[in-house]
Scaffold this motif. Structure first.
Motif, PDB file in Angstrom:
ATOM      1  N   ALA A 112       0.847  -1.199   0.000  1.00 46.27           N
ATOM      2  CA  ALA A 112       0.000   0.000   0.000  1.00 46.27           C
ATOM      3  C   ALA A 112       0.884   1.252   0.000  1.00 46.27           C
ATOM      4  O   ALA A 112       0.615   2.220  -0.731  1.00 46.27           O
ATOM      5  CB  ALA A 112      -0.924   0.007   1.213  1.00 46.27           C
ATOM      6  N   ALA A 113       1.949   1.228   0.781  1.00 47.65           N
ATOM      7  CA  ALA A 113       2.880   2.370   0.805  1.00 47.65           C
ATOM      8  C   ALA A 113       3.649   2.466  -0.507  1.00 47.65           C
ATOM      9  O   ALA A 113       3.866   3.559  -1.026  1.00 47.65           O
ATOM     10  CB  ALA A 113       3.844   2.233   1.976  1.00 47.65           C
ATOM     11  N   VAL A 114       4.036   1.332  -1.060  1.00 51.42           N
ATOM     12  CA  VAL A 114       4.733   1.316  -2.353  1.00 51.42           C
ATOM     13  C   VAL A 114       3.831   1.915  -3.426  1.00 51.42           C
ATOM     14  O   VAL A 114       4.270   2.732  -4.244  1.00 51.42           O
ATOM     15  CB  VAL A 114       5.176  -0.110  -2.725  1.00 51.42           C
ATOM     16  N   ALA A 115       2.564   1.524  -3.422  1.00 45.35           N
ATOM     17  CA  ALA A 115       1.610   2.053  -4.406  1.00 45.35           C
ATOM     18  C   ALA A 115       1.458   3.560  -4.278  1.00 45.35           C
ATOM     19  O   ALA A 115       1.338   4.267  -5.284  1.00 45.35           O
ATOM     20  CB  ALA A 115       0.261   1.354  -4.258  1.00 45.35           C
ATOM     21  N   ALA A 116       1.484   4.065  -3.054  1.00 43.23           N
ATOM     22  CA  ALA A 116       1.377   5.519  -2.850  1.00 43.23           C
ATOM     23  C   ALA A 116       2.575   6.242  -3.454  1.00 43.23           C
ATOM     24  O   ALA A 116       2.427   7.323  -4.028  1.00 43.23           O
ATOM     25  CB  ALA A 116       1.259   5.831  -1.359  1.00 43.23           C
ATOM     26  N   HIS A 117       3.742   5.649  -3.358  1.00 43.58           N
ATOM     27  CA  HIS A 117       4.943   6.254  -3.951  1.00 43.58           C
ATOM     28  C   HIS A 117       4.948   6.114  -5.470  1.00 43.58           C
ATOM     29  O   HIS A 117       5.377   7.024  -6.173  1.00 43.58           O
ATOM     30  CB  HIS A 117       6.211   5.610  -3.378  1.00 43.58           C
ATOM     31  N   ALA A 118       4.496   4.982  -5.948  1.00 39.46           N
ATOM     32  CA  ALA A 118       4.575   4.683  -7.383  1.00 39.46           C
ATOM     33  C   ALA A 118       3.510   5.410  -8.188  1.00 39.46           C
ATOM     34  O   ALA A 118       3.753   5.792  -9.331  1.00 39.46           O
ATOM     35  CB  ALA A 118       4.451   3.180  -7.602  1.00 39.46           C
ATOM     36  N   GLY A 119       2.336   5.548  -7.634  1.00 37.68           N
ATOM     37  CA  GLY A 119       1.228   6.137  -8.376  1.00 37.68           C
ATOM     38  C   GLY A 119       0.479   5.078  -9.172  1.00 37.68           C
ATOM     39  O   GLY A 119       0.996   3.992  -9.429  1.00 37.68           O
ATOM     40  N   PRO A 120      -0.761   5.393  -9.557  1.00 37.04           N
ATOM     41  CA  PRO A 120      -1.619   4.383 -10.185  1.00 37.04           C
ATOM     42  C   PRO A 120      -1.115   3.869 -11.532  1.00 37.04           C
ATOM     43  O   PRO A 120      -1.280   2.683 -11.842  1.00 37.04           O
ATOM     44  CB  PRO A 120      -2.972   5.088 -10.325  1.00 37.04           C
ATOM     45  N   ASP A 121      -0.519   4.718 -12.351  1.00 37.33           N
ATOM     46  CA  ASP A 121      -0.063   4.265 -13.669  1.00 37.33           C
ATOM     47  C   ASP A 121       1.055   3.248 -13.561  1.00 37.33           C
ATOM     48  O   ASP A 121       1.037   2.215 -14.244  1.00 37.33           O
ATOM     49  CB  ASP A 121       0.384   5.448 -14.531  1.00 37.33           C
ATOM     50  N   LEU A 122       2.031   3.511 -12.708  1.00 38.45           N
ATOM     51  CA  LEU A 122       3.133   2.562 -12.544  1.00 38.45           C
ATOM     52  C   LEU A 122       2.654   1.277 -11.892  1.00 38.45           C
ATOM     53  O   LEU A 122       3.073   0.186 -12.287  1.00 38.45           O
ATOM     54  CB  LEU A 122       4.281   3.187 -11.746  1.00 38.45           C
ATOM     55  N   VAL A 123       1.760   1.369 -10.929  1.00 38.90           N
ATOM     56  CA  VAL A 123       1.225   0.151 -10.306  1.00 38.90           C
ATOM     57  C   VAL A 123       0.509  -0.692 -11.356  1.00 38.90           C
ATOM     58  O   VAL A 123       0.669  -1.917 -11.390  1.00 38.90           O
ATOM     59  CB  VAL A 123       0.302   0.480  -9.109  1.00 38.90           C
ATOM     60  N   THR A 124      -0.240  -0.071 -12.235  1.00 41.99           N
ATOM     61  CA  THR A 124      -0.910  -0.810 -13.311  1.00 41.99           C
ATOM     62  C   THR A 124       0.119  -1.522 -14.192  1.00 41.99           C
ATOM     63  O   THR A 124      -0.053  -2.694 -14.535  1.00 41.99           O
ATOM     64  CB  THR A 124      -1.778   0.139 -14.163  1.00 41.99           C
ATOM     65  N   ARG A 125       1.186  -0.839 -14.542  1.00 41.47           N
ATOM     66  CA  ARG A 125       2.250  -1.461 -15.349  1.00 41.47           C
ATOM     67  C   ARG A 125       2.899  -2.624 -14.611  1.00 41.47           C
ATOM     68  O   ARG A 125       3.176  -3.674 -15.192  1.00 41.47           O
ATOM     69  CB  ARG A 125       3.307  -0.424 -15.725  1.00 41.47           C
ATOM     70  N   ILE A 126       3.143  -2.449 -13.321  1.00 41.80           N
ATOM     71  CA  ILE A 126       3.739  -3.519 -12.506  1.00 41.80           C
ATOM     72  C   ILE A 126       2.818  -4.727 -12.488  1.00 41.80           C
ATOM     73  O   ILE A 126       3.259  -5.869 -12.675  1.00 41.80           O
ATOM     74  CB  ILE A 126       4.032  -3.013 -11.084  1.00 41.80           C
ATOM     75  N   LEU A 127       1.527  -4.489 -12.276  1.00 46.05           N
ATOM     76  CA  LEU A 127       0.566  -5.596 -12.200  1.00 46.05           C
ATOM     77  C   LEU A 127       0.453  -6.337 -13.531  1.00 46.05           C
ATOM     78  O   LEU A 127       0.232  -7.543 -13.551  1.00 46.05           O
ATOM     79  CB  LEU A 127      -0.795  -5.089 -11.734  1.00 46.05           C
ATOM     80  N   ARG A 128       0.608  -5.627 -14.638  1.00 49.33           N
ATOM     81  CA  ARG A 128       0.589  -6.290 -15.949  1.00 49.33           C
ATOM     82  C   ARG A 128       1.783  -7.216 -16.120  1.00 49.33           C
ATOM     83  O   ARG A 128       1.711  -8.206 -16.829  1.00 49.33           O
ATOM     84  CB  ARG A 128       0.573  -5.256 -17.067  1.00 49.33           C
ATOM     85  N   ARG A 129       2.885  -6.873 -15.485  1.00 53.71           N
ATOM     86  CA  ARG A 129       4.116  -7.657 -15.613  1.00 53.71           C
ATOM     87  C   ARG A 129       4.108  -8.889 -14.711  1.00 53.71           C
ATOM     88  O   ARG A 129       4.755  -9.877 -15.012  1.00 53.71           O
ATOM     89  CB  ARG A 129       5.311  -6.780 -15.289  1.00 53.71           C
ATOM     90  N   LEU A 130       3.414  -8.820 -13.585  1.00 56.48           N
ATOM     91  CA  LEU A 130       3.397  -9.911 -12.611  1.00 56.48           C
ATOM     92  C   LEU A 130       2.264 -10.892 -12.891  1.00 56.48           C
ATOM     93  O   LEU A 130       1.253 -10.514 -13.479  1.00 56.48           O
ATOM     94  CB  LEU A 130       3.252  -9.330 -11.202  1.00 56.48           C
ATOM     95  N   PRO A 131       2.403 -12.152 -12.435  1.00 59.90           N
ATOM     96  CA  PRO A 131       1.299 -13.115 -12.571  1.00 59.90           C
ATOM     97  C   PRO A 131       0.079 -12.694 -11.750  1.00 59.90           C
ATOM     98  O   PRO A 131       0.132 -11.716 -10.995  1.00 59.90           O
ATOM     99  CB  PRO A 131       1.889 -14.413 -12.010  1.00 59.90           C
ATOM    100  N   THR A 132      -0.983 -13.446 -11.860  1.00 63.68           N
ATOM    101  CA  THR A 132      -2.217 -13.125 -11.131  1.00 63.68           C
ATOM    102  C   THR A 132      -2.003 -13.159  -9.621  1.00 63.68           C
ATOM    103  O   THR A 132      -1.113 -13.831  -9.122  1.00 63.68           O
ATOM    104  CB  THR A 132      -3.354 -14.110 -11.488  1.00 63.68           C
ATOM    105  N   GLY A 133      -2.845 -12.418  -8.928  1.00 65.15           N
ATOM    106  CA  GLY A 133      -2.856 -12.454  -7.479  1.00 65.15           C
ATOM    107  C   GLY A 133      -2.149 -11.295  -6.797  1.00 65.15           C
ATOM    108  O   GLY A 133      -2.233 -11.159  -5.578  1.00 65.15           O
ATOM    109  N   TYR A 134      -1.457 -10.467  -7.538  1.00 60.30           N
ATOM    110  CA  TYR A 134      -0.741  -9.352  -6.925  1.00 60.30           C
ATOM    111  C   TYR A 134      -1.621  -8.123  -6.740  1.00 60.30           C
ATOM    112  O   TYR A 134      -1.336  -7.289  -5.887  1.00 60.30           O
ATOM    113  CB  TYR A 134       0.499  -8.968  -7.750  1.00 60.30           C
ATOM    114  N   ALA A 135      -2.667  -7.988  -7.539  1.00 56.90           N
ATOM    115  CA  ALA A 135      -3.511  -6.798  -7.440  1.00 56.90           C
ATOM    116  C   ALA A 135      -4.064  -6.635  -6.021  1.00 56.90           C
ATOM    117  O   ALA A 135      -4.018  -5.539  -5.458  1.00 56.90           O
ATOM    118  CB  ALA A 135      -4.643  -6.857  -8.457  1.00 56.90           C
ATOM    119  N   LEU A 136      -4.555  -7.710  -5.451  1.00 54.01           N
ATOM    120  CA  LEU A 136      -5.094  -7.629  -4.089  1.00 54.01           C
ATOM    121  C   LEU A 136      -4.015  -7.236  -3.089  1.00 54.01           C
ATOM    122  O   LEU A 136      -4.290  -6.525  -2.121  1.00 54.01           O
ATOM    123  CB  LEU A 136      -5.731  -8.953  -3.683  1.00 54.01           C
ATOM    124  N   LEU A 137      -2.794  -7.685  -3.316  1.00 55.45           N
ATOM    125  CA  LEU A 137      -1.699  -7.324  -2.420  1.00 55.45           C
ATOM    126  C   LEU A 137      -1.398  -5.828  -2.477  1.00 55.45           C
ATOM    127  O   LEU A 137      -0.950  -5.244  -1.498  1.00 55.45           O
ATOM    128  CB  LEU A 137      -0.445  -8.133  -2.761  1.00 55.45           C
TER     129      LEU A 137
END
Length: 147
Positions: A112-137
């Motif tokens: 949650a803190a990482v997402a606050a630093h990264a911002g929504p666009d980068l988090v979306t890119r990260i989630l696209r790169r990772l397998p399923t199950g990370y979005a909830l994390l």
């Protein structure tokens, strides 16, 4: 003559200001009693994420994080073996010796803190790169496209 004037240890700040603010957010989100406990969680989760994340997303995330956090993330050698979000939590639990429930809590608090630093666009890119199950994390809904 130059003298080596040292600040007494009780007056030294162990963390940079930006990292301390990140730890305060994690401490608050995770209801940890101390910054040291929040720091343990941050180091565990960021090291794990550093083993999972590659490419531009890894570089861009490191650039968004406080220096201490970025070092933990980038010090890891990426593992090409894909892990789902749940397998990621299980791996962290095995490494730390903590329960799955505690590790899941730590992971959500830190990301949650990482997402606050990264911002929504980068988090979306990260989630696209990772397998399923990370979005909830990361505190997001796991959306799947219709097949």
């Amino acid at each position: 003559m130059i003298t080596d004037v040292r600040v007494p240890s009780e007056h030294q700040q162990p963390y940079g200001t930006a990292y301390e603010q990140m730890l305060e957010k994690v401490r608050y989100e995770g209801a940890y009693p101390t910054l040291e406990r929040a720091d343990e969680a941050v180091r565990l989760v960021l090291a794990g994420l550093g083993r999972r994340l590659t490419g531009d997303e890894r570089v861009d995330l490191a650039a968004c994080l406080p220096r201490e956090a970025a070092r933990v993330l980038t010090a890891q050698i990426p593992d090409t073996r894909p892990l789902t979000g749940w397998a990621f939590v299980k791996e962290l639990a095995a490494r730390s010796g903590a329960s799955l429930a505690t590790t899941r809590w730590d992971t959500g608090s830190v990301l949650a803190a990482v997402a606050a630093h990264a911002g929504p666009d980068l988090v979306t890119r990260i989630l696209r790169r990772l397998p399923t199950g990370y979005a909830l994390l990361f505190g997001r809904a796991e959306l799947k496209s219709a097949a």
